[in-house]
Scaffold this motif. Structure first.
Motif, mmCIF file in Angstrom:
data_model
loop_
_atom_site.group_PDB
_atom_site.id
_atom_site.type_symbol
_atom_site.label_atom_id
_atom_site.label_comp_id
_atom_site.label_asym_id
_atom_site.label_seq_id
_atom_site.Cartn_x
_atom_site.Cartn_y
_atom_site.Cartn_z
ATOM 1 N N ALA A 72 0.869 -1.176 0.000
ATOM 2 C CA ALA A 72 0.000 0.000 0.000
ATOM 3 C C ALA A 72 0.907 1.227 0.000
ATOM 4 C CB ALA A 72 -0.902 -0.004 1.230
ATOM 5 N N LEU A 73 0.706 2.110 -0.964
ATOM 6 C CA LEU A 73 1.610 3.242 -1.161
ATOM 7 C C LEU A 73 0.867 4.565 -1.032
ATOM 8 C CD1 LEU A 73 3.475 1.861 -4.318
ATOM 9 C CD2 LEU A 73 4.234 1.733 -1.926
ATOM 10 N N MET A 74 1.543 5.546 -0.453
ATOM 11 C CA MET A 74 0.970 6.891 -0.384
ATOM 12 C C MET A 74 0.877 7.458 -1.801
ATOM 13 S SD MET A 74 0.269 7.233 2.757
ATOM 14 C CE MET A 74 -0.080 8.986 2.993
ATOM 15 N N PRO A 75 -0.208 8.167 -2.129
ATOM 16 C CA PRO A 75 -0.426 8.554 -3.525
ATOM 17 C C PRO A 75 0.554 9.585 -4.053
ATOM 18 C CG PRO A 75 -2.082 9.559 -2.101
ATOM 19 C CD PRO A 75 -1.336 8.567 -1.262
ATOM 20 N N GLU A 76 1.188 10.360 -3.155
ATOM 21 C CA GLU A 76 2.087 11.419 -3.628
ATOM 22 C C GLU A 76 3.286 10.870 -4.392
ATOM 23 O OE1 GLU A 76 0.172 12.935 0.248
ATOM 24 O OE2 GLU A 76 1.056 11.060 -0.488
ATOM 25 N N GLY A 77 3.632 9.606 -4.153
ATOM 26 C CA GLY A 77 4.746 9.013 -4.875
ATOM 27 C C GLY A 77 4.472 8.812 -6.349
ATOM 28 N N ALA A 78 3.202 8.902 -6.743
ATOM 29 C CA ALA A 78 2.850 8.756 -8.156
ATOM 30 C C ALA A 78 2.928 10.069 -8.920
ATOM 31 C CB ALA A 78 1.430 8.187 -8.278
ATOM 32 N N TYR A 79 3.147 11.178 -8.218
ATOM 33 C CA TYR A 79 3.219 12.479 -8.880
ATOM 34 C C TYR A 79 4.542 12.611 -9.637
ATOM 35 C CZ TYR A 79 -0.476 13.922 -5.543
ATOM 36 O OH TYR A 79 -1.622 14.025 -4.798
ATOM 37 N N MET A 135 -2.963 4.436 -2.529
ATOM 38 C CA MET A 135 -4.161 4.760 -1.759
ATOM 39 C C MET A 135 -4.740 6.091 -2.237
ATOM 40 S SD MET A 135 -2.907 3.368 1.970
ATOM 41 C CE MET A 135 -1.316 4.216 1.905
ATOM 42 N N ALA A 136 -5.454 6.026 -3.342
ATOM 43 C CA ALA A 136 -6.001 7.226 -3.990
ATOM 44 C C ALA A 136 -7.384 7.534 -3.421
ATOM 45 C CB ALA A 136 -6.051 7.030 -5.504
ATOM 46 N N TYR A 137 -7.416 7.881 -2.149
ATOM 47 C CA TYR A 137 -8.675 8.139 -1.452
ATOM 48 C C TYR A 137 -9.116 9.571 -1.744
ATOM 49 C CZ TYR A 137 -7.122 3.941 1.053
ATOM 50 O OH TYR A 137 -6.675 2.677 1.373
ATOM 51 N N SER A 138 -9.931 9.704 -2.750
ATOM 52 C CA SER A 138 -10.237 11.025 -3.326
ATOM 53 C C SER A 138 -10.785 12.011 -2.314
ATOM 54 C CB SER A 138 -11.219 10.874 -4.490
ATOM 55 O OG SER A 138 -12.415 10.238 -4.067
ATOM 56 N N GLN A 139 -11.732 11.588 -1.497
ATOM 57 C CA GLN A 139 -12.369 12.542 -0.592
ATOM 58 C C GLN A 139 -11.458 12.929 0.580
ATOM 59 O OE1 GLN A 139 -15.363 13.763 -1.895
ATOM 60 N NE2 GLN A 139 -14.369 12.468 -3.433
ATOM 61 N N ALA A 140 -10.576 12.025 0.990
ATOM 62 C CA ALA A 140 -9.609 12.349 2.040
ATOM 63 C C ALA A 140 -8.632 13.421 1.578
ATOM 64 C CB ALA A 140 -8.858 11.096 2.472
ATOM 65 N N TYR A 141 -8.401 13.482 0.264
ATOM 66 C CA TYR A 141 -7.469 14.454 -0.301
ATOM 67 C C TYR A 141 -8.182 15.640 -0.938
ATOM 68 C CZ TYR A 141 -3.385 11.489 0.451
ATOM 69 O OH TYR A 141 -2.365 10.760 1.041
ATOM 70 N N VAL A 171 -1.156 -2.630 -11.017
ATOM 71 C CA VAL A 171 -1.794 -1.715 -10.073
ATOM 72 C C VAL A 171 -3.217 -2.135 -9.758
ATOM 73 C CG1 VAL A 171 -2.469 0.692 -9.658
ATOM 74 C CG2 VAL A 171 -0.426 0.201 -11.025
ATOM 75 N N LEU A 172 -3.556 -2.144 -8.475
ATOM 76 C CA LEU A 172 -4.935 -2.100 -7.995
ATOM 77 C C LEU A 172 -5.073 -0.758 -7.288
ATOM 78 C CD1 LEU A 172 -5.861 -5.574 -6.386
ATOM 79 C CD2 LEU A 172 -6.542 -4.657 -8.597
ATOM 80 N N VAL A 173 -5.954 0.081 -7.767
ATOM 81 C CA VAL A 173 -6.056 1.439 -7.239
ATOM 82 C C VAL A 173 -6.942 1.443 -6.003
ATOM 83 C CG1 VAL A 173 -6.576 3.832 -7.783
ATOM 84 C CG2 VAL A 173 -5.912 2.262 -9.608
ATOM 85 N N GLY A 174 -6.396 1.878 -4.874
ATOM 86 C CA GLY A 174 -7.188 2.005 -3.663
ATOM 87 C C GLY A 174 -8.164 3.159 -3.788
ATOM 88 N N VAL A 175 -9.467 2.900 -3.586
ATOM 89 C CA VAL A 175 -10.482 3.944 -3.726
ATOM 90 C C VAL A 175 -11.224 4.147 -2.413
ATOM 91 C CG1 VAL A 175 -10.770 3.607 -6.214
ATOM 92 C CG2 VAL A 175 -12.194 2.308 -4.625
#
Length: 421
Positions: free
Chosen positions: A233-240, A267-273, A294-298
Motif C-alpha cells: 500500500a503506497l501513499m499517492p504522492e509518490g505517483a506524482y 491509496m487514492a482516497y479522493s475525498q480524504a485528499y 496496479v490495484l487502485v485504492g479507492v
C-alpha cells in the motif's frame, strides 16, 4: 470494470460476524482479493501465536485460518496485510525502539523502521506466517516514515550527518518548515528540489531505511515461498511527477517499490485528499508508469458517497493495463448491490440499517421505493428508467453511466453502496 476487485478488511469483521458471512458478502460483490489485517496498529496478530508474536486478537480463534477457508472455498484470494513498524504492542515492550519526534520524543506507538531488533522480530513472524498459512500474498502497509518530523533519535541524526547532512543546517530547515512562528511549509521540500546537500542526505537515508526494511520482509516471505505475491500500500504522492513530498516526508519512492513488489496499491482516497475522479486516474497512471501492476485504492469509507465512489470506479475502469482494477477501503463501511433484471439486489454489510435510496440524476434526487434493510440483510429495489441519452442496454448501464448515481442513507447520514458490474 476491470477484472480484479480487491478490498481491505479489518479483523473485527470476521471476529464479529464470522468468516463465512464476510466471505459471502465479498463474493456477492465480485471481490477477487481480500487484504486481511493480519497484524494491525495495535501489534496483535489475527492468527495463531506464531513466530514469537507478542499478542493475538483472540486467543480462542484463528481468524486468518477461518477467513482463508471461507474465502478460498469461494475462489477469493487472501493477502496477509501487515502494518509494518506501526506496532503498539512491541513499542510498549521495547520503549527504546520507538520512533522519535523532532521535539516530543517517542510519543507515538510507532517503532523506528531502522530498529534492527524489530526488523528481526517481524522477519520471524513473516516467515512463520507464510510457512504455516496458505496465504495468497503478503501485503505491506506503512512501509514508510509517517512524517518528516519523525525519525530524530541520536542514531538517526548521526546517520543523516554520515550521509552528508550538516546537522545545524538541517535542523534550521526543519524549524523553518514546521516549527517557526510563521512556518514556511515548502522550505524543506524546496531545498530538496534544489539539491540542498542536507535535505537530500536526509531523504536519502530515510529512503534507504525504508527500502532495507521492506527488502527484509519480502526476502523472509519469498524464502518460504518464492512464488508468493508481495504487494504494498503506497501513499499517492509518490505517483506524482514531483516526488519531493513522498521522498522527504515518507522515504517512500515508487521506483524502489517497482524493483521489489509484484503489485502496487496506491491509496487514492479522493475525498480524504479533497480530490475528484480525475485525480484517482492520475495517481493510477503515475503508478503504472513505473511498470507496476496496479490495484487502485479507492475511497469507500466515511466521507465518501455512492456518487463519489461510482465516479472513482468509473475512472479506474477506463484505464488500460497494467492497471488491473481497484481495491475498496474498506469492508464494513460500504454496502454492496448488483443488478437482477430490472431490479437491484442490495446486501447491507454496514452496522446500521439502510433506510433510504435515491437515484441522483442531473442534480435531482429521486427517492426509490423499498423496505428498510437491516444490518446483514438483503432487499430489492426497482431501478429507474435509463435517461434518454444513456445507452439502451441493461438497467445497470443506466446506473453506472452518467448522469445517474445510486445514493444510500441510514437515517440522515449518507452511506456508501458499491454496485457490482
Amino acid at each position: 470494470m476491470s477484472k480484479r476487485l480487491g478490498i481491505w478488511m479489518w479483523a473485527d469483521l470476521p471476529l464479529r460476524h464470522g468468516a463465512e458471512r464476510a466471505s459471502a458478502d465479498c463474493a456477492f460483490a465480485g471481490v477477487t482479493d481480500i487484504f486481511f489485517l493480519t497484524k494491525g496498529l495495535n501489534g496483535r496478530a489475527s492468527c495463531a501465536p506464531i513466530g514469537g508474536v507478542l499478542g493475538v486478537a483472540d486467543p480462542d480463534r484463528d481468524l486468518l485460518r477461518e477467513l482463508l477457508d471461507a474465502a478460498h472455498a469461494r475462489g477469493i484470494r487472501v493477502h496477509a496485510w501487515l502494518t509494518s513498524a506501526s506496532d503498539a504492542l512491541y513499542k510498549a515492550a521495547h520503549p527504546e525502539s520507538g520512533l522519535v519526534h523532532f521535539t516530543r520524543g517517542r510519543d507515538r506507538d510507532i517503532v523506528s523502521i531502522a530498529d534492527e531488533a524489530y526488523a528481526r522480530y517481524l522477519e520471524g513472524f513473516v516467515a512463520a506466517l507464510v510457512r504455516q498459512y496458505p496465504v495468497d500474498g503478503l501485503h505491506l502497509d506503512y512501509i514508510r516514515y509517517n512524517h518528516a518530523v519523525y525519525g530524530w533519535s541520536e542514531d538517526d541524526a548521526r546517520r543523516y550527518a554520515d550521509a552528508g547532512a550538516e546537522p545545524e543546517h538541517l535542523r534550521r530547515l526543519m524549524i523553518r518548515t514546521f516549527f517557526a512562528d510563521a512556518p514556511e511549509p515548502e522550505c524543506l521540500f524546496d531545498a530538496y528540489r534544489a539539491g540542498d546537500e542536507s535535505a537530500t542526505a536526509f531523504a536519502r537515508v530515510r529512503r534507504q531505511n525504508v527500502l532495507a526494511f521492506a527488502r527484509r520482509m519480502t526476502a523472509a516471505a519469498r524464502a518460504e515461498r518464492p512464488s508468493l505475491c508481495v504487494s504494498a500500500a503506497l501513499m499517492p504522492e509518490g505517483a506524482y511527477a514531483d516526488t519531493a513530498f513522498s521522498d522527504v516526508h515518507y522515504g517512500q519512492n515508487y521506483r524502489d517499490a517497482a524493483a521489489m513488489v509484484d503489485l502496487a496499491l496506491p491509496m487514492a482516497y479522493s475525498q480524504a485528499y479533497g480530490q475528484d475522479a480525475a485525480w484517482v486516474a492520475e495517481v493510477a497512471r503515475g503508478t503504472a508508469a513505473y511498470g507496476l501492476p496496479v490495484l487502485v485504492g479507492v475511497h469507500a469509507y466515511e466521507g465518501g458517497t455512492g456518487e463519489t465512489l461510482a465516479k472513482d470506479m468509473r475512472a479506474v475502469s477506463a484505464l488500460d493495463a497494467p492497471v488491473e482494477g481497484a481495491a475498496l477501503f474498506r469492508a464494513g463501511t460500504v454496502a454492496f448491490a448488483r443488478a437482477e433484471g430490472k431490479q437491484l439486489r442490495v446486501r447491507n454489510t454496514l452496522d446500521a440499517p439502510i433506510t433510504g435510496f435515491h437515484a441522483q440524476e442531473s442534480g435531482a434526487a429521486v427517492p426509490l421505493r423499498f423496505d428498510a434493510i437491516p444490518p446483514g440483510g438483503e432487499g430489492m429495489i426497482s431501478l429507474p428508467d435509463a435517461p434518454q441519452d444513456a445507452p439502451q442496454s441493461a438497467p445497470l448501464d443506466a446506473l453506472q453511466d452518467a448522469p445517474l448515481f445510486l445514493r444510500a442513507f441510514s437515517g440522515e447520514d449518507e452511506a456508501r453502496v458499491f454496485v457490482a458490474p
